[in-house]
Design a protein around this motif. Structure first.
Motif, PDB file in Angstrom:
ATOM      1  N   PHE A 185      -0.811   4.669  -1.846  1.00 18.54           N
ATOM      2  CA  PHE A 185      -2.275   4.641  -1.727  1.00 18.54           C
ATOM      3  C   PHE A 185      -2.748   5.532  -0.595  1.00 18.54           C
ATOM      4  CE2 PHE A 185      -6.197   2.937   0.061  1.00 18.54           C
ATOM      5  CZ  PHE A 185      -6.998   2.881  -1.062  1.00 18.54           C
TER       6      PHE A 185
ATOM      7  N   MET B 116       0.830  -1.194   0.000  1.00 18.99           N
ATOM      8  CA  MET B 116       0.000   0.000   0.000  1.00 18.99           C
ATOM      9  C   MET B 116       0.873   1.255   0.000  1.00 18.99           C
ATOM     10  SD  MET B 116      -3.063   0.978   2.690  1.00 18.99           S
ATOM     11  CE  MET B 116      -1.993   1.575   4.008  1.00 18.99           C
TER      12      MET B 116
ATOM     13  N   ASP C 201     -10.622  -0.926  -2.197  1.00 17.49           N
ATOM     14  CA  ASP C 201     -10.476   0.061  -3.266  1.00 17.49           C
ATOM     15  C   ASP C 201     -10.746  -0.583  -4.628  1.00 17.49           C
ATOM     16  OD1 ASP C 201      -9.643   2.732  -4.218  1.00 17.49           O
ATOM     17  OD2 ASP C 201      -8.010   1.609  -5.154  1.00 17.49           O
TER      18      ASP C 201
ATOM     19  N   TYR D 133      -7.883  -0.432   1.743  1.00 19.15           N
ATOM     20  CA  TYR D 133      -7.018  -0.700   0.592  1.00 19.15           C
ATOM     21  C   TYR D 133      -7.546  -1.904  -0.188  1.00 19.15           C
ATOM     22  CZ  TYR D 133      -2.730  -2.185  -1.855  1.00 19.15           C
ATOM     23  OH  TYR D 133      -1.806  -2.581  -2.788  1.00 19.15           O
TER      24      TYR D 133
ATOM     25  N   LYS E 150      -7.158   0.882   7.542  1.00 18.92           N
ATOM     26  CA  LYS E 150      -6.529   1.330   6.292  1.00 18.92           C
ATOM     27  C   LYS E 150      -6.242   0.135   5.385  1.00 18.92           C
ATOM     28  CE  LYS E 150      -4.561   5.804   7.518  1.00 18.92           C
ATOM     29  NZ  LYS E 150      -3.336   6.623   7.690  1.00 18.92           N
ATOM     30  N   ALA E 151      -5.795  -0.958   5.962  1.00 16.82           N
ATOM     31  CA  ALA E 151      -5.562  -2.166   5.162  1.00 16.82           C
ATOM     32  C   ALA E 151      -6.880  -2.676   4.579  1.00 16.82           C
ATOM     33  CB  ALA E 151      -4.903  -3.239   6.016  1.00 16.82           C
TER      34      ALA E 151
ATOM     35  N   GLU F  54       2.644   1.870  -3.346  1.00 13.23           N
ATOM     36  CA  GLU F  54       1.736   2.412  -4.359  1.00 13.23           C
ATOM     37  C   GLU F  54       1.335   3.852  -4.054  1.00 13.23           C
ATOM     38  OE1 GLU F  54      -1.632  -0.151  -4.736  1.00 13.23           O
ATOM     39  OE2 GLU F  54      -0.421  -1.913  -5.281  1.00 13.23           O
TER      40      GLU F  54
ATOM     41  N   PHE G 270      -8.765   7.100   0.986  1.00 14.25           N
ATOM     42  CA  PHE G 270      -9.613   6.638   2.076  1.00 14.25           C
ATOM     43  C   PHE G 270     -10.907   7.451   2.105  1.00 14.25           C
ATOM     44  CE2 PHE G 270      -5.206   5.879   3.627  1.00 14.25           C
ATOM     45  CZ  PHE G 270      -5.250   4.487   3.537  1.00 14.25           C
TER      46      PHE G 270
END
Length: 214
Positions: A120, A115, A159, A156, A152-153, A118, A123
């Motif tokens: 990323f 993550m 997404d 991700y 957050k994971a 990238e 959120f």
């Protein structure tokens, strides 16, 4: 057929009636053919089932494990023969009818590292709103940091997926596979259940536009 095979046939019939594509039914049939022999003569209780599922998942390629875990989770109540629970799940649309392809890594650290690589950061508003509520309610900052990491994971993994309950359930299953400790898994499931209403109510701008167009 033994009890597990009979339960597998009933599960496959149900998702087919509810609209699962033939390719989805075929893949799950193949998975259940691997799982059901591991259930022979096991006591009908959760601990035995979890051990069988853990052994089953070790034989599944990493990229497919989240979807295979979703299948095993849904099949559990068929194996138990819990008719009341199955009726409630069917009426509430709790069975997944599509394969959800999700990013997978060997560990949570590996997933978060990817993550970060990238860059990323997409959120939804739900994340800050939910964490803010926990902060205001007095949640310990160390606990809050751990929750933020997990969420957050999870986001991700979500997404690019449709903003739908089945996507969320699949992403939760996927993240569980990145948590080796049973206590952590239990705490994450509780967190995911608590966060779900916020995620559903406060999606990203992209998801809101997609909902409006639909």
């Amino acid at each position: 057929m033994n009890d597990a095979e009979t339960a597998a046939a009933a599960y496959l019939r149900l998702i087919e009636r509810q609209g699962a594509e033939p390719a989805v039914v075929l893949v799950r049939r193949q998975w259940l053919r691997r799982l059901t022999p591991l259930l022979t003569q096991l006591p009908k209780e959760g601990g035995a089932y979890r051990q069988a599922v853990d052994a089953f998942l070790e034989r599944i390629p990493l990229a497919d494990r989240a979807a295979a875990l979703t299948c095993a989770r849904e099949f559990y109540y068929f194996w138990l023969g819990d008719v009341q629970r199955l009726a409630a799940m069917a009426s509430s649309g709790s069975f997944s009818l599509r394969q959800v392809d999700l990013r997978m890594a060997q560990s949570l650290d590996g997933l978060l590292e990817r993550m970060g690589q990238e860059g990323f950061g997409r959120f939804p508003p739900a994340l800050d709103l939910y964490l803010g509520q926990l902060f205001e309610s007095g949640t310990d900052t160390m606990v809050l940091a751990g929750y933020e990491r997990w969420l957050k994971a999870l986001l991700y993994l979500l997404d690019g997926q449709p903003h739908r309950p089945d996507s969320y359930r699949a992403a939760v299953d996927a993240l569980l596979l990145h948590l080796p400790d049973q206590g952590e898994r239990h705490r994450f499931v509780e967190l995911a259940r608590a966060f779900y209403p916020s995620w559903l109510a406060f999606p990203s701008a992209q998801d809101r536009r997609g909902s409006s167009a639909a």
